[in-house]
Design an enzyme around this catalytic site. Structure first.
Site, short mmCIF file in Angstrom:
data_model
loop_
_atom_site.label_atom_id
_atom_site.label_comp_id
_atom_site.label_asym_id
_atom_site.label_seq_id
_atom_site.Cartn_x
_atom_site.Cartn_y
_atom_site.Cartn_z
CE LYS A 69 -3.99 1.96 2.49
NZ LYS A 69 -4.90 1.81 3.64
CB SER A 122 -8.60 0.94 5.50
OG SER A 122 -9.24 2.18 5.46
CB SER A 138 -8.06 3.77 2.50
OG SER A 138 -7.30 3.12 3.50
#
Ligand SMILES: [Zn+2]
Lengths: 494, 505
Positions: free
Chosen positions: B80, B187, B163
């Site tokens: 990420k 997330s 996210s």
């Protein structure tokens, strides 16, 4: 001020101090960077103290230990479970946009400190300490030194551990403030938590000042002013005096009372010797304190506190008591030595232990050594004669092996050259003298100075003085006391 | 080999270790899939192609030398965009950090390298991890690899959730077998649910946060995303463990003590709590079916189902958004354009310091980030902190207590991960509150610091009008109860395989 004070009014200056002390840790509060002073800009930084995204603080245990030491020395309550809080404001020398500090749960609180009343040495004054909390220092802005006169930032100091010691408003004069700070500094130096070097910013002071005016019927307080960032005791003293007079005049002109005006922050202009407004609290930032989620509360175990207590160096008060009781020093001599700091007190103790003569050791230290160090503005750690050697010299005087004059010759020689006592004596031709030699010398002097001896016999006791000096000239190794003894025996016996 | 199906990380490691494959053979395959699919999915925002190939060759040499091989030997992995890797841009999908290259690596990234994994690139996310759709990104939205067909299809495609939507889409799209995400309020779990893969939010403190760009420090945890529970566990084992750089990381002793207390149980020994407050919510039909089918399966497997109550659930979302926004406002204070990140092009002679800082932040942050900074700043400001921040802190304690009470009686808790399947891209753009509500079942685990897992559920026969998008259920365990979550997920994984063959009604 007195000339404008109506006799019916009593006016008191109310002073509280905030003292920021840089702790003597090797590394910073939340990272492993060195805290060494005076290094090239930004050479003592890492991602953590640069505040880079993703970095996390980890507490330096040594800073916790030093804070515990201060708590113990100032008779404070130690707070286990104390927290870290973030104090937010934007400034280029604060890379994270917040300072990690302690807000409502400081590591230690509720202490007190006693110091000698500068107006009356026999009295002790006491100041309550509200709290002492840990926080990280910010970086340094170098204004006007950047490209086109812009500002450069040095982050070497960022994250350096500070202890902020906050007093209650218990001080009543600029002189008391200065005396308090001196005593505080002495204590901090004795327990070794800071070098308290004011030139390098290791000790910085904010003073909160206002007046309490009493006309017999009612008591009025003037608005509180905080004078920021005072970097010498002299500046503290001058700034408080200035502020006292300024507030008195302001009150006479306006009658403004506490609460009618927000707390004001002023700075001290040491060149013009005035305080100037920095900001009114109304326009002050809202710091939005909140507990730092990256740092767990600090747990202080009873064992940890006991261990620090056991290791805590002797406090100056204890040193002084020991000098008086063990070495029979006067209160005055003991104070003079202790106030010079732990290095000097330790030096004294070694000299006294070797010589077994406290009084003589104190005299040598305060009269000879301190005078030289003061002249040269040097610390005792740089003094060329070791405490051990000094002790041997004092011992030689105490046992009449040397007279004071010859001891001073050795002392002077030692300042120049590193020699043992025996070597120094040899160099100066100092040798033990036998009683036969003394008797011989007496005979010689008596033969040469019959007139003086006659004077003595007719009651002029002081006539022998020059004879002793004469003997010393003939043989510098002769002890004046022993010669005098032998001379009297010879003269009185005839 | 090009005909072979994409393997799980576990199988890939075995093949490479046993010499059936080499890293130099397998890595280009993944790069090829990325090259083929990423233009439509936008899961990766940067692929470290040359570095990955070089590392693959290096790993093959390592194997040839007879050295000990790491547990992720040769496995390609997506990272990420809020995790630091030395020298690579770490942008958090924000203009603020668009060109920011960290000078150090996150502990988790270092552990991946130490385990001989291959970092393939960084994945898309919502700016600073604030969002639930991977739409608030300077790189544009990520697309869910799953599409509706027939009457439910939408032209713009579906959101992968957020996210960590880039990581979930990369795994679901077969680009990488495993990826790392971060989970502050769901997330990892919500995008895993939307994309039909497994996602774990570990116990707070089990995975070091050092090198994770902070959003809300007391809630953030890094965790794995994978296509199988075995892979999820494999990746978790590599990244978990104490770290001296993170003062909130749990010590080995603490974890072991707690794990010992949580005796291992097989599925038939489990007491499963059904969260009444979650089941009572308005759930999409397929989500409700997933929940029911999971319950039916667990019951048939011999587990005991018990209804439990988490009375303060209704307050979880408000509590979460207050605490997260307060911490975010503080954490994001460092982006002032002075030392790193975006700096507005303001002529300095004519501007005050405040103006330069305000312009840099104004230009660097997107709307959702600004919204949360303003909310957090307000809630922490003088005179309001008691009413908002302190109140939220107390509610957080109460929510924690609710869980502790529930776990006194059950081993795991079962509920939905999200109220519905993936939403079309852009569906919540005008309504942040509607988007916040997609997190309503996930935020509690962060508030309470508990581990929670999202498990995709293969449904039995669907009606023609029912959504084909993936659905999932969520399990919570007590602190350090990750192994319980893995064993439930493994059992359900087997059930899913059967369901795929149409054997489950
Ligand atoms: Zn540092």
């Amino acid at each position: 001020m007195s000339d404008t004070t109506p006799s019916a009014l009593s006016v008191q200056t109310i002073i509280g101090l905030e003292v920021h002390v840089q702790l003597a840790t090797q590394s910073k509060l939340f990272c492993g960077c060195s805290t060494r002073y005076g290094q090239p800009p930004n050479t003592q930084t890492c991602p953590i103290c640069q505040g880079l995204p993703g970095t996390l603080p980890v507490i330096n245990q040594h800073a916790i230990e030093l804070a515990i030491d201060v708590g113990l020395a100032l008779d404070m309550e130690l707070v286990s479970g104390c927290r870290w809080d973030r104090k937010h404001y934007f400034y280029p020398d604060l890379p994270k946009g917040y300072q990690t500090s302690q807000y409502d749960l400081p590591i230690t609180r509720n202490g007190r400190l006693e110091f000698r009343d500068p107006a009356n040495a026999a009295t002790l004054l006491s100041v309550r300490i509200n709290r002492a909390h840990l926080e990280e220092d910010a970086g340094k802005s170098l204004h006007g030194e950047g490209v086109d006169g812009g500002t450069w930032i040095d982050l070497n100091r960022t994250g350096t551990p500070l202890l902020e010691i906050v007093t209650e408003p218990d001080l009543r004069s600029a002189q008391d403030g200065k005396a308090f700070l001196q005593q505080l500094r002495t204590i901090l130096l004795y327990i070794g938590v800071s070098d308290c070097n004011m030139q390098e910013g290791s000790m910085r002071i904010d003073a909160n000042v206002n007046l309490r005016i009493d006309d017999g019927a009612q008591s009025i307080a003037t608005p509180i002013v905080e004078i920021k960032n005072l970097n010498s005791f002299r500046n503290v003293e001058r700034a408080i005096e200035f502020e006292r007079d300024r507030q008195w005049q302001h009150w006479q002109a306006t009658g403004e009372k506490l609460g009618q005006r927000p707390k004001q922050t002023r700075g001290w202009d040491a060149d013009r010797e005035v305080t100037t407004v920095q900001r009114e609290k109304e326009e002050a930032a809202d710091y939005r304190y909140f507990p730092c989620p990256d740092l767990p509360p600090v747990v202080l175990s009873a064992e940890q506190i006991a261990a620090r207590r056991a290791k805590l160096p002797r406090l100056p008060q204890q040193w002084k008591a020991d000098l008086i009781s063990v070495w029979k020093l006067s209160d005055y001599d003991a104070s003079v030595i202790v106030e010079q700091g732990r290095d000097v007190a330790e030096y004294f103790e070694t000299v006294a232990q070797v010589s077994q003569d406290g009084k003589r050791s104190a005299n040598w230290l305060t009269q000879e050594i301190m005078r030289l160090l003061n002249e040269q503005q040097r610390p005792i750690s740089e003094f060329p004669i070791s405490a051990q050697q000094m002790g041997e010299l004092v011992a030689a005087v105490a046992t009449n092996e040397l007279d004071h004059a010859r001891a001073r010759e050795i002392f002077s020689l030692w300042l120049e050259q590193s020699l043992t006592l025996a070597e120094a004596k040899q160099r100066l031709g100092i040798a033990a003298i036998s009683s036969d030699e003394v008797e011989q010398l007496v005979a010689e002097i008596v033969a040469q100075h019959q007139a003086a001896i006659d004077d003595y016999r007719q009651g002029k006791k002081q006539a022998l003085g020059p004879l002793i000096a004469q003997a010393k000239k003939l043989n510098p190794n002769v002890s004046p006391a022993k010669f005098r003894e032998a001379l009297l025996r010879a003269v009185d016996g005839q | 080999m090009s005909q072979e199906p994409i393997l799980s990380a576990t199988d890939l490691v075995t093949r490479i270790r046993e010499g059936q494959w080499t890293a130099t053979e397998s890595t280009p395959r993944h790069l090829a899939i990325i090259a083929q699919r990423n233009s439509s999915l936008n899961a990766f925002v940067e692929v470290w192609r040359d570095e990955a190939l070089e590392r693959a060759a290096q790993l093959d040499r390592k194997r040839a030398s007879g050295a000990t091989l790491g547990s992720l030997f040769g496995v390609p992995i997506g990272i990420k965009s809020n995790l630091c890797v030395t020298g690579h841009v770490c942008s958090c999908s924000s203009k603020m950090l668009a060109n920011y290259r960290p000078t150090y690596s996150a502990t988790v990234c270092q552990r991946l390298l130490d385990a001989d994994a291959i970092l393939l690139g960084r994945t898309n996310m919502d700016e600073y991890a604030m969002g639930s759709g991977t739409e608030y990104s300077i790189y544009g939205p990520t697309r869910n690899p799953h599409q509706e067909v027939g009457p439910n299809a939408v032209s713009g495609g579906y959101s992968p959730g957020g996210s960590s939507g880039g990581s979930a889409a990369a795994v679901a799209g077969g680009m990488v077998p495993i990826a790392l995400g971060s989970d502050t309020g769901g997330s990892i779990r919500q995008p895993a649910a939307f994309c039909g893969v497994y996602g774990l939010k570990p116990t707070y403190g089990r995975v070091s946060r050092f090198g994770l760009v902070a959003y809300a420090s007391s809630l953030d945890q890094i965790g794995p995303i994978a296509t199988t529970p075995d892979d999820l566990e494999l990746l978790f084992q590599v990244i978990e463990g104490p770290d001296r750089h993170d003062a909130t990381s749990l010590s080995r002793e603490t974890v072991q003590q707690v794990e010992t207390k949580l005796r291992h149980k097989s599925v038939e020994q489990l007491r499963v709590g059904i969260i009444r407050e979650h089941a009572e919510q308005d759930l999409a039909p397929t989500v409700r079916r997933a929940l029911e089918e999971t319950q039916a399966y667990l019951k048939s497997a011999g587990a005991t189902l018990v209804e439990v109550s988490l009375p303060r659930q209704a307050h979880a979302i408000a509590t979460y958004y207050l605490i997260a926004s307060c911490e975010a406002a503080s954490n994001l204070s460092r982006y002032d354009g002075m030392h790193f990140g975006h700096r507005a092009n303001v002529p300095e002679q004519n501007a005050t310091l405040e103006q330069v800082i305000a312009a840099s932040r104004g230009e660097g942050f997107g709307a959702e980030v600004k919204r949360r900074i303003m909310l957090g700043t307000y809630a922490l400001s003088h005179g309001y902190a008691e009413q908002y921040y302190q109140q939220a802190t107390r509610m957080r304690q109460a929510i924690r207590l609710d869980f502790a009470t529930a776990f006194a009686n059950v081993d795991v808790l079962l509920g939905p991960t999200t109220p519905g399947p993936a939403f079309p891209i852009g569906a919540h753009r005008q309504d942040p509150i509607a988007m916040y509500l997609t997190d309503q079942f996930t935020v509690s685990a962060n508030l309470a610091g508990l581990p929670a897992i999202s498990v995709p559920i293969e449904l039995g026969k669907l009606q023609s009008n029912e959504s084909r998008l993936p659905v999932a259920v969520q399990f919570h365990a007590p602190p350090c109860g990750e192994s319980r979550l893995f064993s439930v997920a493994k059992a359900l994984h087997e059930r899913n395989q059967t369901a795929k063959l149409g054997a489950v009604a």
